[in-house]
Design a protein around this motif. Structure first.
Motif, short mmCIF file in Angstrom:
data_model
loop_
_atom_site.label_atom_id
_atom_site.label_comp_id
_atom_site.label_asym_id
_atom_site.label_seq_id
_atom_site.Cartn_x
_atom_site.Cartn_y
_atom_site.Cartn_z
N CYS A 78 -45.32 3.05 9.23
CA CYS A 78 -44.91 2.74 7.80
C CYS A 78 -45.60 1.84 6.93
N LEU A 79 -46.19 0.81 7.56
CA LEU A 79 -47.11 -0.10 6.58
C LEU A 79 -48.07 0.86 5.89
N THR A 80 -48.95 1.51 6.87
CA THR A 80 -49.97 2.38 6.31
C THR A 80 -49.62 3.29 5.23
N THR A 81 -48.47 4.09 5.53
CA THR A 81 -47.87 4.74 4.62
C THR A 81 -47.63 4.06 3.12
N ILE A 82 -47.29 2.77 3.30
CA ILE A 82 -46.87 2.01 1.98
C ILE A 82 -47.97 1.59 1.33
N LEU A 83 -48.96 1.15 2.27
CA LEU A 83 -50.16 0.33 1.67
C LEU A 83 -51.19 1.34 0.95
N PHE A 84 -51.25 2.54 1.67
CA PHE A 84 -52.45 3.46 1.25
C PHE A 84 -51.97 4.77 0.67
N LEU A 85 -50.67 4.95 1.31
CA LEU A 85 -50.63 6.41 1.33
C LEU A 85 -49.31 6.70 0.22
N GLY A 86 -49.01 5.91 -0.74
CA GLY A 86 -48.01 5.88 -1.70
C GLY A 86 -46.66 5.79 -1.21
N GLY A 87 -46.31 5.39 -0.03
CA GLY A 87 -44.88 5.26 0.34
C GLY A 87 -44.23 6.45 0.02
N TRP A 88 -43.11 6.60 -0.84
CA TRP A 88 -42.45 7.76 -0.95
C TRP A 88 -42.82 8.63 -2.07
N GLN A 89 -44.00 8.15 -2.69
CA GLN A 89 -44.40 9.00 -3.79
C GLN A 89 -44.98 10.38 -3.37
N PRO A 90 -44.60 11.60 -3.75
CA PRO A 90 -45.14 12.61 -3.75
C PRO A 90 -46.43 12.82 -3.56
N LEU A 91 -46.93 13.96 -2.95
CA LEU A 91 -48.41 14.17 -2.93
C LEU A 91 -48.96 14.59 -4.10
N PHE A 92 -48.17 15.73 -4.72
CA PHE A 92 -48.56 15.99 -6.25
C PHE A 92 -47.17 16.35 -7.08
N PRO A 93 -47.62 16.27 -8.38
CA PRO A 93 -46.50 15.90 -9.32
C PRO A 93 -45.45 17.16 -9.24
N ALA A 94 -44.20 16.97 -9.52
CA ALA A 94 -42.91 17.40 -9.31
C ALA A 94 -43.36 18.94 -10.28
N SER A 95 -44.02 18.66 -11.46
CA SER A 95 -44.33 19.69 -12.16
C SER A 95 -45.26 20.86 -11.51
N MET A 96 -45.51 20.25 -10.46
CA MET A 96 -46.49 21.31 -9.71
C MET A 96 -45.75 22.09 -8.64
N GLY A 97 -44.40 21.44 -8.49
CA GLY A 97 -43.57 22.16 -7.26
C GLY A 97 -43.40 21.23 -6.17
N SER A 98 -43.77 19.95 -6.29
CA SER A 98 -43.64 19.29 -5.02
C SER A 98 -42.29 19.20 -4.50
N ASN A 99 -41.32 19.21 -5.48
CA ASN A 99 -39.87 19.34 -5.03
C ASN A 99 -39.69 20.55 -4.01
N LEU A 100 -40.48 21.48 -4.24
CA LEU A 100 -40.12 22.76 -3.43
C LEU A 100 -40.85 22.48 -1.96
N VAL A 101 -41.56 21.53 -1.70
CA VAL A 101 -42.29 21.35 -0.46
C VAL A 101 -41.10 21.37 0.57
N PRO A 102 -40.30 20.32 0.72
CA PRO A 102 -39.46 20.40 1.91
C PRO A 102 -38.63 21.65 2.15
N PRO A 103 -38.06 22.22 1.29
CA PRO A 103 -37.13 23.37 1.54
C PRO A 103 -38.20 24.68 2.04
N VAL A 104 -39.36 24.83 1.58
CA VAL A 104 -40.20 25.64 2.08
C VAL A 104 -40.76 25.54 3.35
N ILE A 105 -41.20 24.19 3.53
CA ILE A 105 -41.46 24.03 5.14
C ILE A 105 -40.14 24.11 5.91
N PHE A 106 -39.02 23.38 5.53
CA PHE A 106 -38.03 24.08 6.49
C PHE A 106 -37.69 25.32 6.67
N VAL A 107 -37.75 26.25 5.49
CA VAL A 107 -37.62 27.59 5.81
C VAL A 107 -38.48 28.27 6.65
#
Lengths: 166, 488, 396, 121
Positions: C263-292
């Motif tokens: 968790c600490l690594t994620t927070i310190l280096f990997l941006g915590g809960w920030q997505p990997l790429f902008p929502a404008s490029m569809g990052s919001n769709l990543v979880p549903p796609v993965i789950f599907v």
């Protein structure tokens, strides 16, 4: 709330400190000392010294005392054996200590009649920012000079404790 | 934005002696793994060069005295005097160390690095103008000394010396620190001048007795460091167990620095409550002199004897402190310089005579030294006579000025008792002289090695110093007198 | 009172989730290692061994609780308690996600935010040594003692590079609060590169990331740094003499520490809960796609079963995955759980790396272990901190 | 009753300091004695921080910081010294450190090391 917190942790600190002194096994003393340090860290927080409180736990309880515990375990120190102690200590020790305690307590009670009451949150000057700023401006020289101190400690520990390489 | 964080060059220059020593000492730590055993004398040479450089820097820096680093340091005559003294002590310690470390097969860069660091700490102590800075300097000096005392780590006595020194030293530090905390609590500052102003201003709203408590706590701490009674118990064991050059160093360097801060703290910050602490110092001075001299009478081990004598000498300097005057301060400064010369010289002879593993340390071992090595014996005679306080030696003028200052301050009884003490002290020093010149050579004297160049310098330089201070005391005393004015 | 109630509810939720995760992390580890070693792993209790953790818990609780006669009883009993307390305590300051609104209440997905959160975690984790050291000492057994000594030396040594590695991202973020640390890492450079500390200028923290992860392995006593419990030399190290729940406590502490470190690594280096790429490029769709996709895979294997019971279990999983995908498509729920998803995804990936390494790498020798940290990791961490500090000071 | 007088903190500090001094005087195990010194330093730190609160200034906390550094350095060196002592004597009792009374004859170090270091009553 402040009173309760203070009393709880002050009593823990005093009990642990007494334990440090009366326990015959060094490891019990060491753990009691950690208890003192931990409760002091809470009191530091109440006094608004949040950075120092964290440093207290990290440096004192987490590093210095680990070293103590480590050495106690390494030397397998056992229960303390009591022999005849020095005559001077036997006769003068307790009265001197009581006098010292009385003096310090009296001092604490009488010296600062106008001192403010301690209320948690009333003083928030102990943030990391404030401490850092003071360290690197007004206290720059002592800060830098302590690095010499640490260098000596490293050097000294190595000189004394290293294995002979022959 | 960062400009305010960077110290000015004037400030850095005021810190130059310490910088030189620190850099060289750090260099030793790097060099140690690189240089082989063949070139081990290099460290000594470099140490002496560095110390000479630092001494020159200390003198040079005095051309532009003043405060530095937000008032943490104060370069003034007093600081410069003691800087030169402790650095000089360093040089006189390195000289006999060549032979000693060779003999004990312990020559490494670490020894010299620790020595230089310890001197850095003492320089910081004597220049500091702030209790926290003093505390840090004190700790640097002390921690390095603890290690030096136990430097021969396979020697049981050295271990024991290091441990006793360490435990009691840290204990004393805690008392000193508590005193600092109380001072901070009462005056809101740890700067000596500010503390003094706060005490004088009477704005504390509390009786001076409270300041007295803080002063007493600091007195306990400093008393340990200068080995004044009743806090002297560590000194004999430590001096006896520590390697002889280190014992010489401990008896002169850290002690001089401790006296420097003793004088500075008590004569600036606590000067307004002087009448309060004077009896304390009075008693301690008398106890140190009496205890040291009478215990020394019965000693058969020469290092232990010198340790007790050093306690007694601490008592004399405390007399100067009890005088609470500029004359007293100047006398104390002069005495510390003279004492450094004569005591280090005496220890250097002990180091020379004692042989490998420090076998010959009894007073009887000096038997016949005068016949076997007349030069060494003559030099030792100078040191011993100076320690007694015979005229034409530095010790004489040191004692003379101290007791004169005490009389000026109407400390008649202390002066009388101090003079009686000096008379007692003559006995045990003379015993050594008698042993040297009037007995047949014993095992120690017959096995004595010829003097090496380093040792020769280590004996001749302090002897010269002792004589110069004894014959031309004026220059040093003038300087001390001018620098003894703290509060301008 | 609202605050108190809310805190209690949050604590309960976090505790429940955490304990479940701890139990299932063990299952995941066994499964992953099994697959690395081309085995099946636990598969008897429940479908795919999914109920194995439950069985383990029952076994550990009902097992006879031995206290060997020669131990120092007080410290012997205190040690596991200390270990588990300290490792669970760190979780309280970890922010799992951003602000959420539940039933009209706005709250953070974090138990509490301290100004000195990073220091708190360091402090608590430095106290964790005592559990292990004491266990080793109190057991009065030479193997335990050696394990305890080894681990305390190891943990002190690796704490240095760990702290130094933490210092660099703190320099970039200029705060000690974990929540603010993550907030500072929001946004994107050039419209696509996340401003996580590992990518962030002026000096990307890849080196300190690696140092932190390596030191984290050592701090949690995981392979390749599991010398304190090296079974072929020390029996089981510090917990040789422990059984039943006390043994379980050490086990849980180890896994909880793993979770804290990741968790600490994620927070310190990997941006915590920030997505990997902008929502404008569809990052919001990543979880549903993965789950599907996961659902589809499960469905496929369900329809072509390798074993008989897969025909029933895998389609159930597929349905669960589809449902999750649907949840992520709901606008109301999405806002709350998207950050959580990103956080869990990063942490989960790091946890997988932990397990992966355990399945792959051999163990260090003890002197190599010490030499590695003092002669390599520590100097590199110092250098990295120096460079970072210099660049932060020079680059406006 | 929602605030504590500062004097309580100072009293606590005094009590802890005295307890540390008592440990120093009465304990025989070297490590415990050393820990008592640490206790004293901690007591002083509490005073510093209380005063810092009273003045609403940060410098008391800075002093505490320095004391911590000093204590850490002392611990490193002190424990190293204790290790060497233990290595040479196999004891941690302060009473056993008495090889330097004047009667002790250091002229023959070989003999000295043969005499049993421990168990001398």
């Amino acid at each position: 709330m402040d009173v309760i917190l203070f009393l709880v942790f002050a009593i823990i600190a005093v009990l642990c400190a007494i334990n440090v002194v009366v326990q015959t096994h060094p490891i019990a003393s060491a753990l009691s000392l950690i208890g003192v340090m931990g409760s002091l860290a809470v009191l530091y927080l109440l006094l608004g010294a949040e950075f120092i409180a964290a440093a207290q736990v990290i440096v004192y309880a987490g590093a210095v005392m680990v070293l103590f515990v480590f050495v106690i375990m390494l030397l397998n120190a056992g229960e303390e054996v009591h022999r005849g102690r020095s005559f001077v200590v036997q006769v003068l020790g307790a009265p001197l200590l009581i006098a010292l305690l009385g003096l310090l307590v009296y001092f604490a009670q009488r010296l600062f009649p106008g001192a403010p009451m301690v209320r948690f949150g009333a003083f928030r000057g102990g943030t990391a920012v404030a401490v850092g700023r003071a360290l690197f401006t007004q206290y720059l020289l002592p800060f830098e000079v302590t690095s010499v101190l640490i260098l000596i400690a490293i050097l000294g520990a190595i000189v004394l404790a290293r294995k002979e390489l022959d | 934005m960062y400009a305010s964080l960077v110290p000015t060059s004037a400030e850095m220059i005021r810190f130059l002696p310490e910088l030189i020593l620190t850099v060289v000492a750090t260099l030793f730590m790097v060099l140690d793994p690189l240089l082989g055993r063949q070139s081990r004398h290099v460290y000594g040479h470099f140490s002496i060069l560095a110390l000479l450089g630092a001494m020159a820097a200390a003198v040079y820096v005095y051309r532009d005295p003043g405060a530095a680093f937000s008032g943490m340091l104060m370069v003034d005559g007093f600081a410069t005097f003691f800087r030169v003294v402790v650095i000089g002590v360093g040089i006189l310690t390195v000289l006999p160390s060549y032979r000693y470390l060779d003999r004990e097969d312990a020559e490494t860069g670490e020894y010299h690095a620790l020595l230089l660091f310890s001197i850095v700490g003492q320089c910081v102590m004597v220049t500091a103008n702030e209790l926290i800075m003093i505390f840090i300097g004190l700790e640097i000096s002390s921690i390095a000394s603890y290690v030096l005392a136990g430097y021969l780590r396979d020697d049981r006595r050295a271990n024991e010396a290091a441990l006793k020194y360490f435990l009691l030293g840290s204990f004393a530090t805690a008392f000193f620190l508590y005193g600092v905390a109380l001072i901070y609590g009462m005056t809101g500052s740890t700067n000596l001048a500010t503390v003094r102003r706060a005490i004088l201003g009477g704005s504390l709203g509390s009786a001076p007795i409270f300041i007295g408590v803080a002063a007493a706590l600091m007195f306990v701490g400093l008393g340990f460091k200068v080995s004044g009674a009743p806090f002297q118990i560590w000194a004999p064991d430590v001096y006896q167990g520590a390697p002889t050059p280190v014992a010489a160093f401990l008896s002169a360097g850290p002690k001089a620095a401790a006296f420097a801060i003793f004088l500075r703290i008590f004569l600036t910050a606590f000067q307004p409550i002087g009448p309060g602490w004077e009896p304390l110092v009075w008693v301690s001075a008398l106890a140190s002199m009496t205890l040291g001299n009478f215990a020394a009478l019965t000693q058969s081990n020469i290092k232990r004897l010198l340790a007790y004598s050093s306690i007694a000498h601490a008592g004399y300097v405390l007399v100067a402190l009890a005088a609470r005057s500029n004359v007293g301060t100047a006398a104390a400064m002069f005495y510390m310089a003279a004492y450094a010369f004569m005591n280090i010289g005496a220890f250097a002879v002990v180091s020379h005579l004692s042989g490998k593993g420090e076998r010959y340390l009894k007073v009887e071992d000096f038997a016949g030294l005068g016949a076997k090595q007349p030069g060494t014996a003559a030099l030792l005679s100078i040191f011993l006579l100076s320690l007694i306080g015979v005229p034409l030696t530095g010790g004489f003028f040191g004692k003379f000025y101290i007791f004169k200052a005490a009389l000026d301050s109407h400390l008649v009884w202390l002066t009388v008792l101090g003079l009686l003490n000096s008379a007692v002290a003559a006995y045990y020093y003379l015993r050594i002289l008698v042993m040297m010149y009037m007995r047949e050579p014993g095992e120690a004297a017959s096995r004595i090695q010829p003097l090496t160049p380093g040792l020769r310098a280590a004996l001749v330089l302090p002897a010269l110093g002792t004589l110069v201070l004894g014959i031309f005391p004026g220059w040093v005393l003038d300087f001390a007198g001018r620098s003894s004015v703290f509060v301008r | 009172m609202d605050f108190l109630l809310l805190s209690l509810i949050k604590a309960a939720v976090v505790a429940a989730v955490l304990l479940t995760t701890l139990a299932y992390l063990q299952w995941v580890e066994r499964k992953v290692i099994a697959h690395i070693q081309v085995r099946l792993g636990p598969s008897r209790v429940g479908p795919h061994g999914l109920l194995q953790p439950l069985a383990d818990v029952i076994k550990l609780i009902t097992k006879e609780d031995l206290i060997p006669p020669h131990v120092n009883k007080f410290f012997y009993l205190a040690a596991p308690f200390l270990a588990i307390t300290m490792s669970l305590l760190s979780i309280s300051v970890i922010p799992f996600g951003s602000e959420v609104r539940v039933l009209g209440q706005t709250t953070w997905m974090q138990l509490t935010d301290l100004n000195i959160g990073v220091l708190f975690i360091l402090a608590v984790s430095s106290m964790g040594v005592y559990g292990i050291a004491l266990a080793g000492w109190a057991s009065n057994n030479k193997y335990s003692l050696l394990g305890g000594l080894r681990s305390s030396a190891q943990m002190i040594s690796y704490e240095l590079p760990l702290s130094l590695a933490i210092a660099s991202p703190l320099l970039l973020a200029n705060t000690l609060s974990l929540r603010e640390l993550v907030q500072k890492q929001g946004g994107f450079e050039f419209g696509f590169l996340p401003r996580w500390n590992i990518f962030q200028g002026p000096w990307p923290q890849i080196i300190s990331f690696l140092i932190f992860v390596i030191a984290g392995f050592a701090e949690t006593n995981r392979v390749p740094f599991d010398l304190p419990e090296a079974e072929n030399e020390l029996v089981a190290g510090f917990h040789t003499e422990y059984s039943s729940m006390k043994f379980a406590a050490f086990f849980m502490a180890e896994y909880a520490n793993m979770i804290t470190v990741t968790c600490l690594t994620t927070i310190l280096f990997l941006g915590g809960w920030q997505p990997l790429f902008p929502a404008s490029m569809g990052s919001n769709l990543v979880p549903p796609v993965i789950f599907v996709l996961a659902g589809l895979v499960a469905l496929y294997h369900g329809l072509n079963p390798a074993r008989r019971k897969d025909r029933f279990t895998l389609p159930v999983f597929a349905v669960v995955f589809f449902a999750l995908a649907a949840v992520f498509l709901l606008p109301a729920a999405r806002e709350a759980i998207l950050p959580l998803f990103w956080f869990a995804a990063k942490t989960g990936f790091l946890l997988f790396v932990f397990i992966w390494i355990r399945g792959t790498l051999p163990r260090f020798r003890y002197d190599q272990l010490m030499a590695f940290t003092w002669k390599f990791l520590f100097p590199v961490a110092v250098l990295n901190l120096l460079v970072t500090g210099l660049l932060v000071a020079l680059v406006p | 009753m929602n605030a504590v007088p500062l004097s309580w903190y100072l009293t606590l500090s005094g009590v802890l300091f005295t307890l540390g001094a008592a440990g120093f005087l009465f304990r025989r195990n070297i490590i415990t004695v050393f820990m008592s010194i640490e206790l004293m330093l901690n007591a002083v730190n509490l005073s510093f921080i209380s005063f810092s609160y009273a003045f609403r200034r940060v410098d008391g906390q800075i002093f505490t910081f320095f004391v911590m550094v000093v204590a850490a350095a002392e611990a490193a060196v002190g424990l190293a010294i204790i290790l060497t002592v233990f290595k040479n004597r196999n004891t941690l009792n302060i009473d056993d450190l008495n090889s330097m009374k004047d009667e002790y004859q250091p002229a023959q170090p070989e003999e000295a090391s043969e005499t049993a270091p421990v168990s001398v009553p």
